[in-house]
Design a protein around this motif. Sequence first.
Motif, PDB file in Angstrom:
ATOM      1  N   ARG A  48      -3.149   7.329  -3.368  1.00  0.00           N
ATOM      2  CA  ARG A  48      -3.111   6.176  -2.789  1.00  0.00           C
ATOM      3  C   ARG A  48      -3.439   4.756  -3.735  1.00  0.00           C
ATOM      4  O   ARG A  48      -4.487   5.040  -4.492  1.00  0.00           O
ATOM      5  CB  ARG A  48      -4.415   6.161  -1.835  1.00  0.00           C
ATOM      6  N   ARG A  49      -2.798   3.816  -3.491  1.00  0.00           N
ATOM      7  CA  ARG A  49      -2.843   2.807  -4.373  1.00  0.00           C
ATOM      8  C   ARG A  49      -2.329   1.396  -3.912  1.00  0.00           C
ATOM      9  O   ARG A  49      -1.355   1.413  -2.838  1.00  0.00           O
ATOM     10  CB  ARG A  49      -2.098   3.031  -5.774  1.00  0.00           C
ATOM     11  N   TYR A  96       0.798  -1.239   0.105  1.00  0.00           N
ATOM     12  CA  TYR A  96       0.039   0.038  -0.056  1.00  0.00           C
ATOM     13  C   TYR A  96       0.761   1.421  -0.150  1.00  0.00           C
ATOM     14  O   TYR A  96       1.941   1.357   0.955  1.00  0.00           O
ATOM     15  CB  TYR A  96      -0.843  -0.080   1.234  1.00  0.00           C
ATOM     16  N   THR A  97       0.516   2.252  -0.793  1.00  0.00           N
ATOM     17  CA  THR A  97       1.384   3.221  -0.902  1.00  0.00           C
ATOM     18  C   THR A  97       0.427   4.499  -1.147  1.00  0.00           C
ATOM     19  O   THR A  97      -0.650   4.610  -1.530  1.00  0.00           O
ATOM     20  CB  THR A  97       2.200   3.512  -2.186  1.00  0.00           C
ATOM     21  N   ASP A  98       0.804   5.610  -0.210  1.00  0.00           N
ATOM     22  CA  ASP A  98       0.097   7.064  -0.201  1.00  0.00           C
ATOM     23  C   ASP A  98       1.092   7.939  -0.368  1.00  0.00           C
ATOM     24  O   ASP A  98       1.947   8.531   0.649  1.00  0.00           O
ATOM     25  CB  ASP A  98      -0.538   6.952   0.961  1.00  0.00           C
ATOM     26  N   ASP A  99       1.372   8.620  -1.601  1.00  0.00           N
ATOM     27  CA  ASP A  99       2.356   9.652  -1.654  1.00  0.00           C
ATOM     28  C   ASP A  99       1.598  10.606  -2.765  1.00  0.00           C
ATOM     29  O   ASP A  99       0.380  10.789  -2.800  1.00  0.00           O
ATOM     30  CB  ASP A  99       3.489   9.003  -2.200  1.00  0.00           C
ATOM     31  N   ALA A 100       2.437  11.637  -3.360  1.00  0.00           N
ATOM     32  CA  ALA A 100       2.083  12.403  -4.233  1.00  0.00           C
ATOM     33  C   ALA A 100       1.266  12.007  -5.533  1.00  0.00           C
ATOM     34  O   ALA A 100       0.603  12.624  -5.952  1.00  0.00           O
ATOM     35  CB  ALA A 100       3.284  13.505  -4.581  1.00  0.00           C
ATOM     36  N   ALA A 101       1.517  10.780  -5.844  1.00  0.00           N
ATOM     37  CA  ALA A 101       0.826  10.116  -6.817  1.00  0.00           C
ATOM     38  C   ALA A 101      -0.502   9.679  -6.601  1.00  0.00           C
ATOM     39  O   ALA A 101      -1.130   9.111  -7.264  1.00  0.00           O
ATOM     40  CB  ALA A 101       1.764   8.996  -7.504  1.00  0.00           C
ATOM     41  N   ARG A 142      -5.320   2.074  -8.243  1.00  0.00           N
ATOM     42  CA  ARG A 142      -5.605   3.276  -7.480  1.00  0.00           C
ATOM     43  C   ARG A 142      -6.722   3.203  -6.716  1.00  0.00           C
ATOM     44  O   ARG A 142      -7.899   2.710  -7.219  1.00  0.00           O
ATOM     45  CB  ARG A 142      -5.810   4.558  -8.541  1.00  0.00           C
TER      46      ARG A 142
END
Length: 402
Positions: free
Chosen positions: A23-24, A16-21, A57
Amino acid sequence: MPHHVGSDISVKQFGYTDDAAGRRLTFPHAESHGAQGRSGPVTYGAGDLILKGLEGRLDTLRWTAEAASLGKAWLKDDSGRIDMHVERIEMPRGIMLTRADRGVEIMSSHVSLQEMKLTIKGPFQGTDTLTEQAMEKAMLATQVGAQLRQDKLRFLDSLSGKIALTVKVVLDLPVLGRRTLDQQLKVPIKEGSLDFRKLNDSLDWLEGAFLDIKHDNDKLAVTWKVPIVGSSRDLVAWKLDQDAATLASFGRVPVRSLADFRLKKSAEPSKPSKNDKSKLVKSMSLDAIDIALSLLAPRSVEAGGGTIMFGGDDQPGMVDMAVRGGIHDTRAGSIKGNIGSIDTTLKDVRMGPVKLTADRLHFDGLDALEVEFDGFTPKCVTVVIHQVTATNLALQVGGADA
């Protein structure tokens, strides 16, 4: 438009990633069984699905994968117009599913489909029944400057091959009464045209005594008359555009021009009835159809609100098309056949709720082609294709019907 996707999915790990691009979720490897989705009136799914490098996403509808493989894939709409089944779909260069202006869009740079069966049911746009009322309407439209059908069929100008069939016509002629004409025709096609003078010469002596094929300015007509004493009258007539009329002065007529035809009705007005005695043509059928054609040069045609180009890059548009069967103006009929290969480019071509775009769409081995008719109106088309390959495919699902 609402969307829903459901599946029994198995993964070994996920991130799980939550950054400027945004949440995905990421899945290095995912396997699914019984995956199914819906977008508006369209449902789609697969018996098994293997995805590598899957990323989804959470803030919008956008799923991508580095590679995908689907088995027992299917797509259909609620109205029953579109029904597609594919044994295997391979997308080794990745896939993306995202929201479109209407429905969802599936995109892939390279797609290979194995053993595809596609059924499309009518009504089809632009089809008219072979009736006097429809012909009168069509001819009236041409008289006030409407575009002829043949103007949109110039892709047929590179057809080559032959058409063989038996024309059976039951006529109710003045003085002579009811007569049945049964004529076998063998028509060679060269560069999209046929020699109507040779066709006229090939009529059997009995039919030839009553029938004639004549060209006059922008009209080609099959005429009939009582031998010796009768005056000729049109039985079937075709409106020719300028190019076709010029070619007809040399004894040939483009195949595309045969789309703008009209059946002659009696000059005596009468109220329509089931047993209308005023019609010259009581029935017509095309039996023992045997067609062998190829489409050699690059050609394009407008279809489904978009454009289809046949051939290109030294590839013929269509090779070894063979069709057999028979159709009748008052009952059900069908033609069946097969095609060696078709090479196309598609731009925004819609089939019901599905819209297709592809830089190259190649059909290899159309093992079965069947068109079912109600009279002379096509009602259902079914094709079974051994292999389909597509480059830069974009499939929009769930838009409004065409």
